[in-house]
Design a protein around this motif. Structure first.
Motif, PDB file in Angstrom:
ATOM      1  N   SER A   1      32.366  12.627 -51.200  1.00 45.91           N
ATOM      2  CA  SER A   1      30.907  12.731 -51.126  1.00 45.91           C
ATOM      3  C   SER A   1      30.428  12.930 -49.689  1.00 45.91           C
ATOM      4  O   SER A   1      29.464  13.660 -49.438  1.00 45.91           O
ATOM      5  N   GLU A   2      31.123  12.297 -48.724  1.00 38.79           N
ATOM      6  CA  GLU A   2      30.733  12.432 -47.325  1.00 38.79           C
ATOM      7  C   GLU A   2      31.021  13.837 -46.797  1.00 38.79           C
ATOM      8  O   GLU A   2      30.233  14.383 -46.017  1.00 38.79           O
ATOM      9  N   ILE A   3      32.124  14.431 -47.209  1.00 38.76           N
ATOM     10  CA  ILE A   3      32.420  15.808 -46.791  1.00 38.76           C
ATOM     11  C   ILE A   3      31.340  16.748 -47.301  1.00 38.76           C
ATOM     12  O   ILE A   3      30.842  17.614 -46.561  1.00 38.76           O
ATOM     13  N   ASP A   4      30.938  16.571 -48.559  1.00 37.77           N
ATOM     14  CA  ASP A   4      29.862  17.405 -49.113  1.00 37.77           C
ATOM     15  C   ASP A   4      28.558  17.185 -48.349  1.00 37.77           C
ATOM     16  O   ASP A   4      27.821  18.139 -48.069  1.00 37.77           O
ATOM     17  N   ARG A   5      28.284  15.920 -48.000  1.00 36.40           N
ATOM     18  CA  ARG A   5      27.030  15.612 -47.304  1.00 36.40           C
ATOM     19  C   ARG A   5      26.976  16.267 -45.932  1.00 36.40           C
ATOM     20  O   ARG A   5      25.981  16.910 -45.580  1.00 36.40           O
ATOM     21  N   ILE A   6      28.033  16.100 -45.127  1.00 34.44           N
ATOM     22  CA  ILE A   6      27.956  16.641 -43.767  1.00 34.44           C
ATOM     23  C   ILE A   6      27.986  18.169 -43.785  1.00 34.44           C
ATOM     24  O   ILE A   6      27.437  18.807 -42.879  1.00 34.44           O
ATOM     25  N   ASN A   7      28.600  18.763 -44.800  1.00 36.14           N
ATOM     26  CA  ASN A   7      28.553  20.226 -44.905  1.00 36.14           C
ATOM     27  C   ASN A   7      27.126  20.698 -45.154  1.00 36.14           C
ATOM     28  O   ASN A   7      26.669  21.687 -44.563  1.00 36.14           O
ATOM     29  N   ARG A   8      26.401  19.988 -46.036  1.00 34.76           N
ATOM     30  CA  ARG A   8      24.996  20.341 -46.288  1.00 34.76           C
ATOM     31  C   ARG A   8      24.155  20.129 -45.038  1.00 34.76           C
ATOM     32  O   ARG A   8      23.347  20.991 -44.668  1.00 34.76           O
ATOM     33  N   GLU A   9      24.328  18.982 -44.392  1.00 37.08           N
ATOM     34  CA  GLU A   9      23.519  18.671 -43.213  1.00 37.08           C
ATOM     35  C   GLU A   9      23.839  19.629 -42.067  1.00 37.08           C
ATOM     36  O   GLU A   9      22.936  20.002 -41.307  1.00 37.08           O
ATOM     37  N   ARG A  10      25.112  19.980 -41.931  1.00 35.76           N
ATOM     38  CA  ARG A  10      25.470  20.911 -40.852  1.00 35.76           C
ATOM     39  C   ARG A  10      24.801  22.266 -41.061  1.00 35.76           C
ATOM     40  O   ARG A  10      24.327  22.884 -40.095  1.00 35.76           O
ATOM     41  N   HIS A  11      24.744  22.729 -42.300  1.00 32.31           N
ATOM     42  CA  HIS A  11      24.086  24.011 -42.577  1.00 32.31           C
ATOM     43  C   HIS A  11      22.619  23.953 -42.157  1.00 32.31           C
ATOM     44  O   HIS A  11      22.134  24.850 -41.449  1.00 32.31           O
ATOM     45  N   VAL A  12      21.927  22.894 -42.549  1.00 35.18           N
ATOM     46  CA  VAL A  12      20.508  22.759 -42.192  1.00 35.18           C
ATOM     47  C   VAL A  12      20.341  22.632 -40.686  1.00 35.18           C
ATOM     48  O   VAL A  12      19.489  23.292 -40.069  1.00 35.18           O
ATOM     49  N   ASP A  13      21.162  21.761 -40.060  1.00 37.09           N
ATOM     50  CA  ASP A  13      21.044  21.535 -38.616  1.00 37.09           C
ATOM     51  C   ASP A  13      21.326  22.804 -37.821  1.00 37.09           C
ATOM     52  O   ASP A  13      20.625  23.101 -36.837  1.00 37.09           O
ATOM     53  N   PHE A  14      22.355  23.559 -38.221  1.00 39.33           N
ATOM     54  CA  PHE A  14      22.708  24.757 -37.461  1.00 39.33           C
ATOM     55  C   PHE A  14      21.650  25.843 -37.621  1.00 39.33           C
ATOM     56  O   PHE A  14      21.359  26.578 -36.670  1.00 39.33           O
ATOM     57  N   VAL A  15      21.065  25.975 -38.820  1.00 39.09           N
ATOM     58  CA  VAL A  15      19.990  26.955 -39.001  1.00 39.09           C
ATOM     59  C   VAL A  15      18.806  26.603 -38.108  1.00 39.09           C
ATOM     60  O   VAL A  15      18.244  27.468 -37.421  1.00 39.09           O
ATOM     61  N   ASN A  16      18.428  25.327 -38.095  1.00 38.86           N
ATOM     62  CA  ASN A  16      17.312  24.894 -37.242  1.00 38.86           C
ATOM     63  C   ASN A  16      17.649  25.057 -35.765  1.00 38.86           C
ATOM     64  O   ASN A  16      16.797  25.434 -34.953  1.00 38.86           O
ATOM     65  N   MET A  17      18.905  24.756 -35.407  1.00 39.50           N
ATOM     66  CA  MET A  17      19.332  24.903 -34.016  1.00 39.50           C
ATOM     67  C   MET A  17      19.208  26.349 -33.565  1.00 39.50           C
ATOM     68  O   MET A  17      18.625  26.643 -32.499  1.00 39.50           O
ATOM     69  N   LEU A  18      19.729  27.274 -34.360  1.00 36.58           N
ATOM     70  CA  LEU A  18      19.707  28.685 -33.974  1.00 36.58           C
ATOM     71  C   LEU A  18      18.280  29.224 -33.953  1.00 36.58           C
ATOM     72  O   LEU A  18      17.907  29.989 -33.056  1.00 36.58           O
ATOM     73  N   ARG A  19      17.489  28.820 -34.933  1.00 40.85           N
ATOM     74  CA  ARG A  19      16.101  29.283 -34.959  1.00 40.85           C
ATOM     75  C   ARG A  19      15.355  28.803 -33.719  1.00 40.85           C
ATOM     76  O   ARG A  19      14.641  29.572 -33.062  1.00 40.85           O
TER      77      ARG A  19
END
Length: 522
Positions: free
Chosen positions: A472-490
């Motif tokens: 469950s933690e691997i799934d969670r950080i994968n989701r959060e990383r996607h959101v964080d990286f999109v916001n970071m790049l934007r």
């Protein structure tokens, strides 16, 4: 004896130790450079107001010139709007460091009986907290206790690592910069805990944030009951002492030093058997999906380390550019003054005025570069955050390996007990009337087999629980990383474009003001 179901429960340690060791080495190497006080992606040691530029300190001589400029032209973009009021939040701040005296210390070393406490202020709308505003005072030792309790109670979760305790704390505690550095580190750590979907609602964190005075987080069987659902008491004869009983947490949690010395030997023996025995392990993992995800996380860590170093290089280059162009502007201003003092005709004064316009634009551009750099740090620091989380990932995977080794050891122990019981039973049956001492030993072995079966069941449930937590933690950080990286790049791209346009506008004004030189040349 082990049945068919038990033989199918098989899992193996695979290359956990080797991968973990290499990952720790890479992590430590990368974080050593990231945590350096000169690292542009690390938080500043000296506190600054919320609206100040963290890169202004070395530019005081340029700022003196900037004071002559129009402040409306140098304002930063407005801050982002606050989050919607209906979202859950747990906001934690650390402030007001205060030196206190140990009440029971008898040390004769000056300063060794003092410590620093910090004001922990919490604002939340989480219903579990039963209120919205809390303040307590905590010392670093309390944070260590909190971290230890979370590690015990939430095995297999990616718990953010706490700040390290300084080995020279007693020597530097008097220095304000050390205290401020620790305050920042503690605030960031607690904010990371508050962002974890499970930890933020934990009893451990809630008590830490709400209950004033000495931290009431003793080790109790509550931890074990939460993870084992009422497991039975286990006799110490399992690991060498038949006269006492221990709580189930002593089996499902890792062995601890000299306290569990015999257990450590048995688990070490099992680990060696896994690596060198040449026979199949009594438990075999076969979780190929997990191993693939683990390998991807290992590769992600390497990529994050490289990206973070490149981000550091970018920040350093932008900082150098701002400083260099600011120094150029300052030099032009001094040159303008020199030309004006010695001007004899109007054309010389006009040229000096044009040079001052170039100097003014250079100083403004220097300020904009520094503002851009602070925005770059804010956006690209997400790389640093995700890299630091990897230590928590390693700990969670280590929990899984440790639980697996305990399970393997118990299964081996159970097999050995069953074999001994069979041999003793066979020998006893050959003696007419039986042998009372052998009958008594056989009963003791049967008791040991029964409790070892219970222990194995507890260890199996704990191992399965940790595996599910990992998944469950691997799934969670994968989701959060996607959101964080999109916001970071934007955010990064937007700020680069915005400041490039503003810097371009300053130079466009100078180009327009000096366009007559081109016409005269033509």
């Amino acid at each position: 004896m082990m049945g068919g179901k038990e033989s199918m429960e098989t899992v193996s340690l695979e290359d956990d130790e080797e991968l973990t060791s290499k990952s720790h080495s890479n992590y430590r190497s990368a974080m050593t450079s990231l945590s350096d006080s000169h690292h542009p992606l690390s938080p500043s040691i000296v506190a600054t107001p919320a609206d100040s530029d963290p890169l202004l300190a070395p530019q005081t001589h340029i700022l003196h010139v900037e004071q002559q400029l129009n402040p409306n032209e140098l304002t930063m973009p407005p801050p982002p709007p606050p989050p919607p009021l209906n979202l859950e939040y747990l906001n934690i701040t650390v402030s007001d460091p205060l030196k206190e005296m140990e009440s029971s210390s008898a040390s004769i070393v000056p300063g060794s009986n003092t410590y620093v406490t910090y004001l922990i202020t919490t604002k939340t709308n989480l219903p579990d907290y039963g209120g919205s505003d809390f303040s307590v005072r905590r010392r670093f030792k309390d944070v260590v206790t909190l971290s230890d309790r979370l590690s015990e109670g939430y095995r297999g979760y990616f718990i953010p690592p706490r700040p390290d305790k300084s080995v020279v704390e007693s020597q530097v505690m008097q220095k304000q910069e050390f205290v401020e550095q620790r305050r920042l580190a503690l605030e960031k750590y607690l904010q990371k805990l508050a962002s974890h979907p499970l930890i933020k609602k934990s009893d451990e964190l809630r008590v830490f944030l709400q209950v004033d005075g000495k931290l009431p987080l003793p080790t109790t069987t509550d931890v074990a009951s939460r993870v084992l659902d009422g497991a039975v008491k286990l006799p110490k004869q399992l690991f060498g002492d038949s006269g006492n009983v221990i709580g189930p947490q002593d089996v499902v949690l890792p062995a601890k030093g000299g306290k569990d010395l015999l257990r450590l030997f048995k688990e070490l023996k099992q680990s060696v058997a896994n690596d060198w025995g040449g026979s199949k392990s009594p438990v075999d993992d076969g979780d190929k999906d997990f191993l693939q995800k683990k390998e991807r996380l290992h590769n992600l860590e390497l990529q994050l380390s490289n990206a973070s170093k490149q981000a550091e290089s970018l920040v350093k280059a932008q900082q150098d550019m701002g400083e260099t162009i600011g120094e150029l502007g300052l030099a032009f201003i001094k040159l303008t003054k020199f030309e004006n003092e010695r001007a004899t005709v109007n054309t010389q004064r006009e040229q000096a005025a044009d040079m001052r316009n170039v100097a003014t634009a250079a100083v403004k551009a220097s300020r904009l570069y520094r503002e851009l750099n602070s925005q770059t740090v804010k956006h690209l620091d997400i790389l640093h955050e995700h890299l630091s989380l990897m230590l928590g990932v390693h700990h969670a995977f280590s929990d899984r390996s440790s639980a697996l080794l305990t399970l393997q050891t118990l299964i081996s122990e159970l097999s050995s007990l069953n074999s001994r019981a069979e041999k003793l039973e066979t020998a006893t049956s050959k003696i007419f009337g039986g042998d009372k001492s052998r009958v008594r030993k056989l009963e003791e072995l049967k008791d040991a087999i029964r409790v070892t079966e219970d222990a194995k069941s507890c260890a199996m449930r704990e191992y399965g629980r940790i595996k599910e937590n990992n998944r469950s933690e691997i799934d969670r950080i994968n989701r959060e990383r996607h959101v964080d990286f999109v916001n970071m790049l934007r955010g990064f791209v937007t700020s680069q474009v915005a400041y490039a346009e503003r810097i371009g506008q300053e130079w466009s004004k100078v180009a327009e003001e000096t366009s007559r030189y081109s016409r005269e040349s033509a």
